[in-house]
Design an enzyme around this catalytic site. Sequence first.
Site, short mmCIF file in Angstrom:
data_model
loop_
_atom_site.label_atom_id
_atom_site.label_comp_id
_atom_site.label_asym_id
_atom_site.label_seq_id
_atom_site.Cartn_x
_atom_site.Cartn_y
_atom_site.Cartn_z
N TYR A 1 0.92 -0.94 0.01
CA TYR A 1 0.14 -0.05 0.05
C TYR A 1 0.82 1.17 -0.12
O TYR A 1 0.45 2.44 -0.48
CB TYR A 1 -0.80 -0.11 1.37
N ASP B 1 -12.18 -9.19 4.13
CA ASP B 1 -13.46 -9.12 3.36
C ASP B 1 -14.20 -10.54 3.38
O ASP B 1 -15.41 -10.59 3.58
CB ASP B 1 -13.35 -8.76 1.88
N ASP C 1 -6.32 -6.97 3.79
CA ASP C 1 -7.59 -6.46 3.08
C ASP C 1 -8.49 -7.31 2.20
O ASP C 1 -9.76 -7.40 2.90
CB ASP C 1 -7.28 -5.59 1.94
N ASP D 1 -2.79 -17.89 0.54
CA ASP D 1 -3.93 -18.64 -0.61
C ASP D 1 -4.54 -19.53 0.00
O ASP D 1 -5.94 -19.74 0.08
CB ASP D 1 -3.30 -18.92 -1.95
N LYS E 1 3.03 -15.45 1.95
CA LYS E 1 3.47 -16.26 0.97
C LYS E 1 4.88 -16.23 0.94
O LYS E 1 5.75 -15.80 -0.14
CB LYS E 1 3.00 -15.57 -0.39
C1 IPM Z 1 -10.68 -1.20 3.66
C2 IPM Z 1 -10.64 -0.68 2.35
C3 IPM Z 1 -9.54 0.15 2.14
C4 IPM Z 1 -8.36 -0.50 2.01
C5 IPM Z 1 -9.72 1.20 0.94
C6 IPM Z 1 -11.23 1.89 0.98
C7 IPM Z 1 -8.71 2.16 1.04
O1 IPM Z 1 -10.93 -1.74 1.32
O2 IPM Z 1 -10.44 -0.75 4.80
O3 IPM Z 1 -10.49 -2.45 3.81
O4 IPM Z 1 -7.94 -1.08 0.90
O5 IPM Z 1 -7.54 -0.64 3.00
MG MG Z 2 -10.95 -3.52 2.04
#
Ligand code: IPM
Ligand code: MG
Length: 367
Positions: free
Chosen positions: A142, A252, A248, A224, A192
Amino acid sequence: MTNPSLLILPGDGIGQEVMAEVRKVIDWIGAKRGVTFDVSEDLVGGAAYDKHGVPLADETMAKAQEVDAVLLGAVGGPQYDDLDFSVKPERGLLRLRKEMDLFANLRPAQCFDALADFSSLKKNIVSGLDIMIVRELTSGVYFGEPRGISEVDGQRVGVNTQRYTEEEIERGARAAFELAMKRDKRLCSMEKANVMESGILWRDVVTEVSKDYPEVELSHMYADNGAMQLVRAPKQFDVIYTDNLFGDILSDCAAMLTGSLGMLPSASLGAPMENGLPKAMYEPVHGSAPDIAGEGKANPCACILSFAMALRYSFDMGEEADRLEAAVEKVLADGVRTGDLLNEEGVKPVSTSEMGDAVIAALDASL
Ligand code: IPM
Ligand code: MG
């Protein structure tokens, strides 16, 4: 004693609406629990861009550095998609994370009993699920340099750099081990190491840190495989520690196991401040949901639960955090549902503010 201070940054889309419900909780704590917060509010993301031409004004950044905690709603929206990369709403969020040095991002994925049917996985695989992902938040691909798009030999080349120092890996690992000590004492580190040198270093440093936590059972997994295991048998995990980009994605994935993104909070913690409590920002895991913004349909629970995390980690009010979490759980058990939580026929969804009111009623009933 000075009042605890909180900077609220509602941001874009449903951020405004869900934050209004957190305000009710803050007012309730003032009225019924005798703790008054010094609350200030400011702009971030597209809302800040509209006013200042940047997604986070310097004055707002300075305020964020001064308060005990920041609570952020969400950033982004389609009207900002074509903005220059440097002023996109997300850059405001990333600047806060970077300049406050919030290196440990705690993303719990907890399956509420009342909602186990909402998961896309079978109920027995997710019911009772309670995992904590600790995502490194201030480094890795990032932020690594070099980065950018340039022209090489007549074609464009995009570059980002995955870069981690030992220290960056170590401080996040310590945060993850400390959390594991307070939970089931199991930590799985994901990288990884089979293809990335930064992954080899990651594994090495985490193993080194584990010597200070002999009670915690450490395992390592390629990221993975970690993704696969998360959907195959998520309850095998207690705490997961992973880098910024894998975190990230994996968070999710873990969030969706629980059935609703509208329920999940997060905390981003940095080094201790003068008062001994960590520098911190709290935000719901969900985004700005522009498709339903302004319609009173959003689920405020993730933002309310983010405030509960603030009570626990920034304000040393663990009991009030427990009370607030129990109130949310009770409301769900009573069958109160915002639109994102509907799969039973005949159940009428409540609005954002009705959900907030139900939480306040449950708080009242807890006294
Ligand atoms: C998160 C989001 C952020 C990230 C974006 C909005 C920059 O996806 O907080 O997970 O990628 O970290
Ligand atoms: Mg995210």
